[in-house]
Design an enzyme around this catalytic site. Structure first.
Site, PDB file in Angstrom:
ATOM      1  N   GLU A 164       0.836  -1.220   0.000  1.00 58.63           N
ATOM      2  CA  GLU A 164       0.000   0.000   0.000  1.00 58.63           C
ATOM      3  C   GLU A 164       0.865   1.262   0.000  1.00 58.63           C
ATOM      4  OE1 GLU A 164      -2.881  -0.528  -0.838  1.00 58.63           O
ATOM      5  OE2 GLU A 164      -2.991  -2.636  -0.287  1.00 58.63           O
ATOM      6  N   HIS A 167       1.906   2.167  -3.417  1.00 57.79           N
ATOM      7  CA  HIS A 167       0.884   2.856  -4.216  1.00 57.79           C
ATOM      8  C   HIS A 167       0.984   4.377  -4.045  1.00 57.79           C
ATOM      9  CE1 HIS A 167      -1.430  -0.225  -6.157  1.00 57.79           C
ATOM     10  NE2 HIS A 167      -1.719  -0.865  -5.045  1.00 57.79           N
TER      11      HIS A 167
HETATM   12 ZN   LIG Z   1      -2.416  -2.772  -4.931  1.00 57.79          ZN
END
Ligand SMILES: [Zn+2]
Length: 203
Positions: A164, A167
């Site tokens: 995450e 990202h």
């Molecule tokens: Zn992802």
């Protein structure tokens, strides 16, 4: 725990942006201190949690809903254990992770140990690959109550946090994967169905 979501055609979406969307390839912005407890940010966080649960996944970053801000949400509910064999659950070092939201998170790697495991992404639907991740990390940032929070994670939970966090920096797991391990998850079904199969992007 699934909740109904109306389709939305403007961010924050109620679906996952897919690879190719420029929002997945930029460095997301910090949430400024004065915006921290704004209705806008609280609304985005609320929606991230709803989408996370609706799609029954374990992590979401704001860019995946089309919002280029540094916010992540993670959760590995106890019930999810039933989706894996005990062997896989153990091998992937999975464990229950209560809902954890971080605004402007920072990640610190603790130790050199890495594990390579299969990983997928809701923004690259239908595929997966083996990715090496650090086994132990510390995540710090602004938590759900708008106050500083800190979490030490191991195994699969540490993997979720690293995925995450990536990202927020425009990095997708395919940038880190063992390229030769990249697979279409339903390749076998495609053969047994005579080539007929679909990847769905909504739920
Ligand atoms: Zn992802």
């Amino acid at each position: 725990m699934s909740v109904d979501l109306e389709p939305r055609t403007a961010p924050p979406y109620n679906h996952f942006t897919q690879i190719g969307d420029p929002v997945l390839r930029i460095r997301s912005d910090e949430v400024s201190p004065e915006r921290l407890d704004s209705k806008e940010i609280l609304g985005i966080v609320d929606q991230m949690v709803k989408v996370l649960r609706h799609y029954d996944c374990v992590g979401v970053a704001a860019p995946q809903l089309g919002v280029p801000l540094r916010i992540i949400a993670m959760e590995f509910r106890e019930e999810k254990r039933e989706q894996f064999t005990p062997e896989v659950y153990l091998q992937r070092k999975m464990s229950t992770l209560p809902l954890s939201v971080f605004i402007n998170p920072k990640i610190e790697i603790i130790g050199d140990m890495q594990h390579t495991q299969p990983e997928g992404c809701m923004s690259v639907r239908g595929f997966s690959a083996r990715v090496a991740r650090y086994d132990r990390v510390r995540v710090t940032g602004i938590g759900m109550l708008g106050t500083p929070d800190e979490l030490e994670l191991v195994g699969w939970s540490a993997r979720i946090a690293q995925h995450e966090m990536d990202h927020l920096n425009g990095i997708i797991y395919i940038d880190r994967m063992d390229v030769s391990s990249f697979i279409c998850n339903t390749w076998a079904r495609i053969n047994s169905n005579g080539g007929r199969d679909v990847i769905t992007f909504d739920k």
